[in-house]
Design a protein around this motif. Structure first.
Motif, PDB file in Angstrom:
ATOM      1  N   ARG A 308       0.975  -1.359  -0.018  1.00 43.15           N
ATOM      2  CA  ARG A 308      -0.067   0.071  -0.052  1.00 43.15           C
ATOM      3  C   ARG A 308       0.799   1.082   0.089  1.00 43.15           C
ATOM      4  O   ARG A 308       0.610   2.224  -0.692  1.00 43.15           O
ATOM      5  CB  ARG A 308      -1.122  -0.078   1.189  1.00 43.15           C
ATOM      6  N   LEU A 312       0.529   4.255  -2.726  1.00 41.25           N
ATOM      7  CA  LEU A 312      -0.068   5.529  -2.535  1.00 41.25           C
ATOM      8  C   LEU A 312       0.989   6.697  -3.078  1.00 41.25           C
ATOM      9  O   LEU A 312       0.576   7.709  -3.821  1.00 41.25           O
ATOM     10  CB  LEU A 312      -0.182   5.809  -1.138  1.00 41.25           C
ATOM     11  N   GLN A 315       0.570   6.725  -6.832  1.00 40.38           N
ATOM     12  CA  GLN A 315      -0.447   7.510  -7.214  1.00 40.38           C
ATOM     13  C   GLN A 315      -0.018   9.019  -7.267  1.00 40.38           C
ATOM     14  O   GLN A 315      -0.539   9.777  -8.088  1.00 40.38           O
ATOM     15  CB  GLN A 315      -1.601   7.213  -6.664  1.00 40.38           C
ATOM     16  N   THR A 392      -4.814   8.055   3.014  1.00 41.92           N
ATOM     17  CA  THR A 392      -5.908   7.673   1.958  1.00 41.92           C
ATOM     18  C   THR A 392      -5.535   8.252   0.697  1.00 41.92           C
ATOM     19  O   THR A 392      -4.910   9.204   0.517  1.00 41.92           O
ATOM     20  CB  THR A 392      -7.308   8.334   2.635  1.00 41.92           C
ATOM     21  N   GLU A 393      -6.336   7.589  -0.490  1.00 44.19           N
ATOM     22  CA  GLU A 393      -6.565   8.080  -1.704  1.00 44.19           C
ATOM     23  C   GLU A 393      -6.846   9.599  -1.724  1.00 44.19           C
ATOM     24  O   GLU A 393      -6.379  10.498  -2.704  1.00 44.19           O
ATOM     25  CB  GLU A 393      -7.254   7.304  -2.527  1.00 44.19           C
ATOM     26  N   ASP A 394      -8.011   9.929  -1.004  1.00 42.63           N
ATOM     27  CA  ASP A 394      -8.660  11.330  -0.988  1.00 42.63           C
ATOM     28  C   ASP A 394      -7.451  12.235  -0.517  1.00 42.63           C
ATOM     29  O   ASP A 394      -7.383  13.236  -1.080  1.00 42.63           O
ATOM     30  CB  ASP A 394      -9.490  11.404   0.062  1.00 42.63           C
ATOM     31  N   VAL A 396      -4.255  11.624  -1.016  1.00 41.34           N
ATOM     32  CA  VAL A 396      -3.335  12.070  -2.125  1.00 41.34           C
ATOM     33  C   VAL A 396      -3.871  13.035  -3.037  1.00 41.34           C
ATOM     34  O   VAL A 396      -2.991  13.820  -3.536  1.00 41.34           O
ATOM     35  CB  VAL A 396      -3.125  10.815  -2.709  1.00 41.34           C
ATOM     36  N   ASN A 397      -5.304  12.725  -3.297  1.00 40.00           N
ATOM     37  CA  ASN A 397      -5.736  13.710  -4.342  1.00 40.00           C
ATOM     38  C   ASN A 397      -5.765  15.243  -3.924  1.00 40.00           C
ATOM     39  O   ASN A 397      -5.496  16.507  -4.528  1.00 40.00           O
ATOM     40  CB  ASN A 397      -7.507  13.228  -4.598  1.00 40.00           C
TER      41      ASN A 397
END
Length: 411
Positions: A308, A312, A315, A392-394, A396-397
């Motif tokens: 993971r 991350l 990404q 979290t992916e959020d 990252v964004n």
């Protein structure tokens, strides 16, 4: 530990329960912490065991508290031995990774003309230590070249230098602090074993991010910190010393009553274990916090963490690469979770301050941290972002979006 298994899957293919992991991490409520390569956010169990011990010291006395918690304190060595694939007797506590590293260097009887073979990407403090040894003892420092494909050190060229120079020490940083490069430390270790060379690995950024097995690496000495991807407290680190190095009699230059026995007025004998590299006084709350951090990482599982955490970062790196005026700097076929980039139109401190103002933790690296690497990349500074498995992916964004917004503000 309250609900200690709630964040960890028992399935054959471990999956991380991010809700439970983030509930275990109070800092997630306050910031987007992308500075795990600096210091990870401590989980509640780590914080609690340290507070409990400090309260016990205040209640009954420092010596008495360490006696009462002797079994838990011993777990520092046992937990790290489990993490690294070795025995507790091969582990020594240190005040930091650099403290461990300099202790290890002090055990080597360098003479004028001895060669230290290293890479162009070794950690700044290690490089400075080598230069200090050159100034004091007249050692020679040889840097193996990088591979033209950007994958890190050229192992074949390094092996040729081993045969040509028969170095007193081979020293490699597994994951440099200034980029996501992952060096092939196990492959280098095989050459060291074949040629019977002393091998020191700095695993400061890889322990806690990847499974690290000292037997697979084939190192004699390995150093790391507990504060980064292991998510332990600051002011802590450790040194692994192989059975081979212990049997050969390696001991630190300044050894004290914990590491040796004063057996006669003119003679001392070092203890048989890696404890010879420790000192009598320990910050016991910190030691307990480190043990709790290692046990936490083991329960989460290094395999799912290793999937993971770099994913991350991948990404994030992909989103940053699409931003005009920004250049990502990481090299290698499978970069670690250290994402570095240069950005046009900004100076270092104002850019980091702008990230801080958005509640995003990051770190700066400068040319002086990586003279060879940054000269090759033609940068004076970069920003380093380092997510971990509890991010979290959020997030990252959000981080990529904040960088894009700042990049646009200069155009």
């Amino acid at each position: 530990m309250k609900n200690e298994n709630s964040a960890f899957s028992r399935s054959a293919e471990p999956l991380l329960d991010l809700t439970a992991l983030r509930a275990d991490t109070p800092g997630c409520e306050a910031v987007i912490h992308f500075n795990n390569a600096g210091a990870g956010l401590m989980p509640r169990p780590v914080l609690q065991v340290m507070l409990d011990h400090l309260q016990l010291e205040a209640a009954i006395g420092g010596y008495e508290a360490s006696t009462a918690r002797a079994a838990e304190i011993d777990d520092f060595h046992a937990s790290l031995a489990e993490l690294l694939g070795t025995r507790p007797d091969n582990i020594a506590f240190a005040a930091s990774a650099t403290h461990a590293y300099t202790k290890a260097l002090s055990a080597i009887d360098f003479r004028a003309g001895d060669v230290i073979l290293t890479t162009r990407n070794d950690f700044i403090s290690n490089q400075i230590a080598f230069l200090s040894l050159r100034k004091r003892h007249g050692v020679r420092i040889v840097h193996a070249p990088d591979h033209p494909d950007g994958s890190g050190v050229d192992v074949d060229a390094m092996a040729a230098l081993m045969r040509a120079h028969r170095p007193r020490l081979v020293a490699v940083t597994h994951v440099p602090t200034n980029s996501g490069l992952v060096q092939p430390v196990a492959e280098i270790g095989r050459h060291c074993r074949e040629l019977d060379l002393l091998y020191l690995v700095d695993a400061c950024q890889s322990v806690g991010q990847y499974p690290v097995d000292v037997q697979e690496i084939g190192c004699d000495l390995l150093t790391a910190t507990c504060r980064k991807f292991l998510r332990g407290p600051r002011g802590s680190g450790f040194l692994y010393v192989s059975d081979r190095a212990l049997a050969a009699g390696y001991e630190p230059l300044h050894i004290d009553m914990h590491g040796a026995r004063w057996v006669a007025p003119g003679y001392y004998r070092p203890v048989a274990t890696a404890a010879r590299f420790e000192e009598w006084e320990f910050p016991y709350a910190t030691v307990l916090g480190c043990a709790a951090a290692v046990r936490y990482a083991l329960r989460v599982g290094l395999e799912p963490i290793a999937r993971r955490t770099p994913a991350l970062a991948g990404q994030l790196r992909e989103q940053l690469a699409a931003i005009p005026g920004l250049r990502t700097l990481d090299r290698g076929p499978a970069p670690a979770a250290l994402v570095t980039f240069a950005i046009e139109g900004w100076e270092a401190e104002p850019f980091k301050a702008a990230m801080d103002a958005r509640g995003i933790n990051s770190a700066l690296s400068y040319r002086e941290f990586a003279q060879y690497d940054f000269a090759d990349k033609d940068v004076e500074w970069c920003l380093r972002l380092s997510p971990h498995y509890y991010n979290t992916e959020d997030e990252v964004n959000a981080v990529a979006g904040a960088v894009a917004e700042l990049a646009r503000s200069t155009r």
